[in-house]
Design an enzyme around this catalytic site. Structure first.
Site, PDB file in Angstrom:
ATOM      1  N   ASP A 173       0.839  -1.206   0.000  1.00 57.14           N
ATOM      2  CA  ASP A 173       0.000   0.000   0.000  1.00 57.14           C
ATOM      3  C   ASP A 173       0.874   1.257   0.000  1.00 57.14           C
ATOM      4  O   ASP A 173       0.640   2.197  -0.757  1.00 57.14           O
ATOM      5  CB  ASP A 173      -0.905  -0.030   1.233  1.00 57.14           C
ATOM      6  CG  ASP A 173      -2.046   0.966   1.170  1.00 57.14           C
ATOM      7  OD1 ASP A 173      -2.382   1.441   0.061  1.00 57.14           O
ATOM      8  OD2 ASP A 173      -2.624   1.265   2.235  1.00 57.14           O
ATOM      9  N   HIS A 256      -4.272   2.967  -7.064  1.00 55.16           N
ATOM     10  CA  HIS A 256      -5.428   2.666  -6.205  1.00 55.16           C
ATOM     11  C   HIS A 256      -6.716   2.493  -7.018  1.00 55.16           C
ATOM     12  O   HIS A 256      -7.603   1.752  -6.609  1.00 55.16           O
ATOM     13  CB  HIS A 256      -5.588   3.733  -5.117  1.00 55.16           C
ATOM     14  CG  HIS A 256      -4.791   3.431  -3.888  1.00 55.16           C
ATOM     15  ND1 HIS A 256      -3.435   3.656  -3.817  1.00 55.16           N
ATOM     16  CD2 HIS A 256      -5.155   2.888  -2.695  1.00 55.16           C
ATOM     17  CE1 HIS A 256      -2.999   3.270  -2.630  1.00 55.16           C
ATOM     18  NE2 HIS A 256      -4.013   2.801  -1.930  1.00 55.16           N
ATOM     19  N   HIS A 259      -6.596  -0.994  -8.082  1.00 58.39           N
ATOM     20  CA  HIS A 259      -7.010  -1.816  -6.933  1.00 58.39           C
ATOM     21  C   HIS A 259      -8.524  -1.907  -6.876  1.00 58.39           C
ATOM     22  O   HIS A 259      -9.104  -2.992  -6.720  1.00 58.39           O
ATOM     23  CB  HIS A 259      -6.494  -1.215  -5.615  1.00 58.39           C
ATOM     24  CG  HIS A 259      -7.264  -1.690  -4.419  1.00 58.39           C
ATOM     25  ND1 HIS A 259      -8.452  -1.092  -4.018  1.00 58.39           N
ATOM     26  CD2 HIS A 259      -7.060  -2.722  -3.561  1.00 58.39           C
ATOM     27  CE1 HIS A 259      -8.934  -1.746  -2.971  1.00 58.39           C
ATOM     28  NE2 HIS A 259      -8.112  -2.734  -2.670  1.00 58.39           N
ATOM     29  N   HIS A 273      -5.629  -5.565   0.558  1.00 55.57           N
ATOM     30  CA  HIS A 273      -5.610  -4.267  -0.118  1.00 55.57           C
ATOM     31  C   HIS A 273      -4.238  -4.012  -0.739  1.00 55.57           C
ATOM     32  O   HIS A 273      -4.125  -3.689  -1.921  1.00 55.57           O
ATOM     33  CB  HIS A 273      -5.956  -3.175   0.915  1.00 55.57           C
ATOM     34  CG  HIS A 273      -5.851  -1.777   0.391  1.00 55.57           C
ATOM     35  ND1 HIS A 273      -6.838  -1.181  -0.354  1.00 55.57           N
ATOM     36  CD2 HIS A 273      -4.872  -0.841   0.535  1.00 55.57           C
ATOM     37  CE1 HIS A 273      -6.474   0.057  -0.665  1.00 55.57           C
ATOM     38  NE2 HIS A 273      -5.290   0.284  -0.136  1.00 55.57           N
TER      39      HIS A 273
END
Length: 380
Positions: A173, A256, A259, A273
């Site tokens: 992350d 992101h 993601h 995540h």
């Protein structure tokens, strides 16, 4: 209203070995009747130290079990409990879902909220943002709040005792933070707090990146040994505080968004995540034509960390055309952060970068003597 540069941060960030024992003292400055939200596993780990700390601070221990995703329904249930018992603080303890549910409920009930992550697995605890999921665990929406948590506390001994995959996920992350912040700075995008990226946000994102490259592998060694070392302290700060401030005030971009897109593929359910974000970071580097050395070094480093950098490792293949198109469509939705890239991004570009990643990563691994990717099998 004109758009300005905005920087935001938690009121107080506390990190260190044994910090959970002092949570009561920090909360006592903000209220008298906290509601604690955690799953049963986390509670079993923190209960003794936390309870002793609360008793010495003169605070009651009121805990509600949280066993699911941060869904709209779960948030509403917490708001009811707050109102029924006149709680003046809500504390999310453990993983991202408990913390996000506590943030959302704290805002909805108009009380103080605190984040107490028990692993350095994402940069969400410091942020103004909660990620809300559907009942079956797919991404539903971001909820944005006008302030950050009043307190963020992370006990590095708990991090050292948590499974290593949590720290791996946090590194995944956090590695995205600088890659996205520098892309957002080149464009004219907005950050998660509604302003333009700040230089402070970008600088903190870069510091997070530098710490991870220098100390990431040694921090993982510390977790495997169950001990707190300076390398682990540095990486916990990078994963939690620096990445949190960096993404929120520096800006998100393609990583992101991809993601979020990957949650549309059932094969990826069960991945963390940070694992899915790392696929997004690799795809973003390809999409923006990053320096070949940088991309190849990134693939090598993330392989050593234990992060996926191929479709194979997230349960997909380059031939899964329908799934990849669904991922790309979700990643390029109108409100997605991918539009902070300094050039227009189409779904086709996302699909092409994901397909290219498979071959590039396999070549780099072969050239550098790294293990071949192992296929991920989603657990249903």
């Amino acid at each position: 209203m004109a758009q300005h540069d905005i920087f935001s941060s938690p009121s107080r960030y506390i990190q260190g070995k044994g910090a959970i024992a002092d949570l009561g003292e920090h909360l006592k400055k903000l209220g008298e009747n906290p509601l604690l939200v955690s799953d049963d596993t986390v509670w079993g780990i923190v209960e003794k130290q936390l309870t002793e700390g609360f008793e010495s601070a003169g605070l009651p221990v009121n805990r509600v079990s949280f066993e699911k995703f941060a869904t709209a329904k779960a948030v509403d249930g917490l708001v009811e409990k707050i109102k029924e018992n006149d709680h003046d603080i809500i504390v999310g303890i453990g993983g991202g879902s408990a913390i996000d549910a506590a943030k959302a409920a704290g805002f909805d009930a108009d009380i103080v909220w605190a984040s107490v992550p028990t692993a350095a697995s994402s940069d969400a605890p410091t942020s103004t943002l909660a990620v809300i999921y559907t009942e079956d665990g797919a991404f539903d929406e971001y909820r944005f709040y006008p302030k950050n948590p009043d307190v963020v506390l992370i006990d590095t001994q708990l991090v050292a005792g948590a499974p290593e995959q949590f720290l791996v996920a946090g590194i995944g992350d956090a590695l995205a933070t600088w890659v996205e912040a520098r892309a957002a700075a080149k464009g004219n995008g907005t950050t998660m707090n509604g302003g333009h990226p700040t230089r402070a946000g970008a600088a903190l994102a870069k510091l997070s990146w530098d710490i991870l490259w220098e100390h990431g592998l040694a921090a993982l060694d510390a977790v495997r040994a169950g001990v707190v070392t300076p390398a682990l302290e540095a990486v916990v700060e990078a994963n939690t505080l620096l990445s949190g401030l960096g993404f929120e005030s520096g800006g998100l971009a393609a990583a992101h968004a991809i993601h979020d897109g990957l949650t549309a593929a059932e094969q990826t359910h069960g991945l963390s995540h940070g694992q899915k974000v790392n696929i997004g970071t690799c795809a973003q580097l390809i999409m923006e034509g990053a320096d070949a050395q940088e991309l190849e070094d990134f693939i090598e480093f993330t392989t050593k960390v234990g992060l996926p950098n191929t479709l194979t490792e997230v349960g997909l293949t380059p031939d899964d055309t329908a799934e990849l198109e669904a991922v790309a469509k979700a990643a390029t939705a109108e409100e997605e952060t991918i539009h902070n890239m300094p050039f227009p991004v189409t779904p086709e570009m996302v699909v092409e970068s994901l397909i290219a990643l498979e071959r590039i990563s396999r070549r780099v691994r072969e050239e550098r003597g790294l293990p071949e990717p192992v296929k991920y099998e989603a657990k249903h």
